[in-house]
Design a protein around this motif. Structure first.
Motif, mmCIF file in Angstrom:
data_model
loop_
_atom_site.group_PDB
_atom_site.id
_atom_site.type_symbol
_atom_site.label_atom_id
_atom_site.label_comp_id
_atom_site.label_asym_id
_atom_site.label_seq_id
_atom_site.Cartn_x
_atom_site.Cartn_y
_atom_site.Cartn_z
ATOM 1 N N ILE A 1 63.656 -3.808 46.203
ATOM 2 C CA ILE A 1 65.123 -3.836 46.178
ATOM 3 C C ILE A 1 65.600 -4.257 44.782
ATOM 4 C CG2 ILE A 1 65.389 -6.195 47.039
ATOM 5 C CD1 ILE A 1 67.583 -3.239 48.103
ATOM 6 N N ARG A 2 64.819 -5.084 44.103
ATOM 7 C CA ARG A 2 65.169 -5.504 42.736
ATOM 8 C C ARG A 2 65.148 -4.309 41.787
ATOM 9 N NH1 ARG A 2 62.258 -10.459 40.281
ATOM 10 N NH2 ARG A 2 63.914 -11.484 41.420
ATOM 11 N N ASP A 3 64.152 -3.435 41.930
ATOM 12 C CA ASP A 3 64.079 -2.231 41.098
ATOM 13 C C ASP A 3 65.339 -1.394 41.267
ATOM 14 O OD1 ASP A 3 61.428 -2.828 40.265
ATOM 15 O OD2 ASP A 3 60.610 -1.787 42.021
ATOM 16 N N ILE A 4 65.751 -1.240 42.500
ATOM 17 C CA ILE A 4 66.922 -0.415 42.792
ATOM 18 C C ILE A 4 68.194 -1.081 42.279
ATOM 19 C CG2 ILE A 4 68.341 0.532 44.657
ATOM 20 C CD1 ILE A 4 65.674 1.031 46.158
ATOM 21 N N MET A 5 68.309 -2.378 42.497
ATOM 22 C CA MET A 5 69.502 -3.093 42.018
ATOM 23 C C MET A 5 69.583 -3.052 40.491
ATOM 24 S SD MET A 5 71.211 -3.962 44.616
ATOM 25 C CE MET A 5 72.425 -4.868 43.717
ATOM 26 N N ASP A 6 68.463 -3.240 39.811
ATOM 27 C CA ASP A 6 68.459 -3.163 38.345
ATOM 28 C C ASP A 6 68.914 -1.789 37.869
ATOM 29 O OD1 ASP A 6 67.550 -5.768 38.158
ATOM 30 O OD2 ASP A 6 65.479 -5.216 37.682
ATOM 31 N N ASP A 7 68.468 -0.740 38.564
ATOM 32 C CA ASP A 7 68.852 0.621 38.197
ATOM 33 C C ASP A 7 70.346 0.854 38.428
ATOM 34 O OD1 ASP A 7 68.099 3.443 37.467
ATOM 35 O OD2 ASP A 7 68.976 3.763 39.459
ATOM 36 N N ILE A 8 70.848 0.391 39.546
ATOM 37 C CA ILE A 8 72.275 0.577 39.852
ATOM 38 C C ILE A 8 73.134 -0.200 38.863
ATOM 39 C CG2 ILE A 8 74.074 0.046 41.559
ATOM 40 C CD1 ILE A 8 71.959 0.858 43.715
ATOM 41 N N ILE A 9 72.721 -1.407 38.524
ATOM 42 C CA ILE A 9 73.468 -2.204 37.545
ATOM 43 C C ILE A 9 73.480 -1.505 36.186
ATOM 44 C CG2 ILE A 9 73.421 -4.351 36.210
ATOM 45 C CD1 ILE A 9 72.457 -5.710 38.869
ATOM 46 N N ALA A 10 72.319 -0.998 35.759
ATOM 47 C CA ALA A 10 72.249 -0.286 34.471
ATOM 48 C C ALA A 10 73.135 0.952 34.496
ATOM 49 C CB ALA A 10 70.808 0.096 34.153
ATOM 50 N N ASP A 11 73.125 1.674 35.609
ATOM 51 C CA ASP A 11 73.958 2.866 35.743
ATOM 52 C C ASP A 11 75.444 2.502 35.687
ATOM 53 O OD1 ASP A 11 74.285 5.700 36.207
ATOM 54 O OD2 ASP A 11 74.926 5.178 38.246
ATOM 55 N N ASN A 12 75.819 1.431 36.364
ATOM 56 C CA ASN A 12 77.221 0.986 36.341
ATOM 57 C C ASN A 12 77.635 0.529 34.945
ATOM 58 O OD1 ASN A 12 77.620 1.554 39.046
ATOM 59 N ND2 ASN A 12 77.264 -0.543 39.723
ATOM 60 N N GLU A 13 76.738 -0.160 34.244
ATOM 61 C CA GLU A 13 77.053 -0.601 32.880
ATOM 62 C C GLU A 13 77.240 0.595 31.947
ATOM 63 O OE1 GLU A 13 73.860 -3.291 31.963
ATOM 64 O OE2 GLU A 13 74.872 -4.976 32.946
ATOM 65 N N GLN A 14 76.431 1.620 32.146
ATOM 66 C CA GLN A 14 76.564 2.829 31.328
ATOM 67 C C GLN A 14 77.903 3.515 31.621
ATOM 68 O OE1 GLN A 14 73.568 5.806 31.990
ATOM 69 N NE2 GLN A 14 74.254 7.057 30.277
ATOM 70 N N THR A 15 78.285 3.590 32.884
ATOM 71 C CA THR A 15 79.559 4.201 33.259
ATOM 72 C C THR A 15 80.723 3.423 32.667
ATOM 73 O OG1 THR A 15 78.615 5.052 35.316
ATOM 74 C CG2 THR A 15 81.027 4.868 35.217
ATOM 75 N N ILE A 16 80.659 2.110 32.737
ATOM 76 C CA ILE A 16 81.722 1.265 32.176
ATOM 77 C C ILE A 16 81.826 1.482 30.671
ATOM 78 C CG2 ILE A 16 82.371 -1.132 31.671
ATOM 79 C CD1 ILE A 16 81.218 -1.799 34.511
ATOM 80 N N SER A 17 80.678 1.546 30.002
ATOM 81 C CA SER A 17 80.663 1.764 28.560
ATOM 82 C C SER A 17 81.292 3.108 28.199
ATOM 83 C CB SER A 17 79.231 1.683 28.032
ATOM 84 O OG SER A 17 79.193 1.972 26.666
ATOM 85 N N GLN A 18 80.936 4.161 28.944
ATOM 86 C CA GLN A 18 81.483 5.478 28.695
ATOM 87 C C GLN A 18 83.000 5.503 28.934
ATOM 88 O OE1 GLN A 18 79.084 7.912 31.284
ATOM 89 N NE2 GLN A 18 77.462 8.153 29.767
ATOM 90 N N LEU A 19 83.451 4.858 29.993
ATOM 91 C CA LEU A 19 84.887 4.807 30.273
ATOM 92 C C LEU A 19 85.640 4.022 29.216
ATOM 93 C CD1 LEU A 19 84.839 4.309 34.157
ATOM 94 C CD2 LEU A 19 85.567 6.355 32.913
ATOM 95 N N THR A 20 85.033 2.926 28.763
ATOM 96 C CA THR A 20 85.654 2.116 27.709
ATOM 97 C C THR A 20 85.774 2.921 26.423
ATOM 98 O OG1 THR A 20 84.754 0.095 28.681
ATOM 99 C CG2 THR A 20 85.457 -0.027 26.382
ATOM 100 N N ASN A 21 84.708 3.643 26.066
ATOM 101 C CA ASN A 21 84.761 4.494 24.869
ATOM 102 C C ASN A 21 85.810 5.582 25.001
ATOM 103 O OD1 ASN A 21 82.754 3.039 23.572
ATOM 104 N ND2 ASN A 21 81.122 4.377 24.272
ATOM 105 N N TYR A 22 85.915 6.154 26.184
ATOM 106 C CA TYR A 22 86.906 7.209 26.423
ATOM 107 C C TYR A 22 88.324 6.653 26.280
ATOM 108 C CZ TYR A 22 89.700 10.688 28.882
ATOM 109 O OH TYR A 22 90.667 11.594 29.215
ATOM 110 N N ILE A 23 88.551 5.501 26.860
ATOM 111 C CA ILE A 23 89.886 4.892 26.801
ATOM 112 C C ILE A 23 90.240 4.492 25.370
ATOM 113 C CG2 ILE A 23 91.216 2.841 27.478
ATOM 114 C CD1 ILE A 23 89.704 3.012 30.200
ATOM 115 N N ASN A 24 89.280 3.985 24.639
ATOM 116 C CA ASN A 24 89.527 3.504 23.279
ATOM 117 C C ASN A 24 89.589 4.636 22.238
ATOM 118 O OD1 ASN A 24 89.682 0.820 24.052
ATOM 119 N ND2 ASN A 24 87.490 0.514 23.775
ATOM 120 N N SER A 25 89.175 5.826 22.617
ATOM 121 C CA SER A 25 89.185 6.911 21.621
ATOM 122 C C SER A 25 90.454 7.714 21.641
ATOM 123 C CB SER A 25 88.005 7.849 21.847
ATOM 124 O OG SER A 25 88.048 8.443 23.110
#
Length: 142
Positions: free
Chosen positions: A118-142
């Motif tokens: 379950i830790r493997d899966i949670m780490d993957d989901i967290i990384a995926d969410n962080e990537q999505t947040i980063s992409q959205l932040t870049n989109y908003i700031n550009s």
């Protein structure tokens, strides 16, 4: 949704396993050495079950059994739910949450490919969410 096979590619390809005839004490030593919470129980290349720290706690320690005299076969989870390599990570997380277990073997055509926690899966989901947040932040700031 990423298939679980992608998670397996990011990990060590070694299958941490033990034979059903080994003592629970030796299984605990191996769990500690590998710093994992569960092992695949394999015999002749076939999955027989999964043994975890939770199995030890509930089926040995709390029942006053001797871990050196009890075998892995005596305490392992025999009816193991498995998933295929194309199962999505979120589907795996949902299954593990619903069925209340923390380790999930990945099997393809009878061959065990790995054991996901379950830790493997949670780490993957967290990384995926962080990537999505980063992409959205870049989109908003550009």
């Amino acid at each position: 949704m990423k298939p679980i096979s992608e998670l397996l590619k990011q990990r060590d390809s070694v299958l941490y396993q033990i034979a059903p005839t080994v003592s629970v004490f030796d299984a605990l030593v191996l769990l500690a050495k590998l710093e994992v919470g569960a092992l695949l129980v394999m015999q002749d290349g076939k999955l027989q079950g999964v043994v975890s720290e939770r199995d030890y706690t509930r089926k040995v320690a709390l029942q006053g059994r001797n871990s050196k005299e009890t075998t892995v076969a005596d305490i392992m989870t025999r009816e193991v739910i498995t998933v295929g390599p194309q199962t999505g990570t979120r589907a795996c997380m949902s299954l593990m949450s619903h069925k209340k277990f923390r380790h999930l073997p990945v099997v393809d055509d009878g061959k065990v490919l790995g054991l996901i926690s379950i830790r493997d899966i949670m780490d993957d989901i967290i990384a995926d969410n962080e990537q999505t947040i980063s992409q959205l932040t870049n989109y908003i700031n550009s």
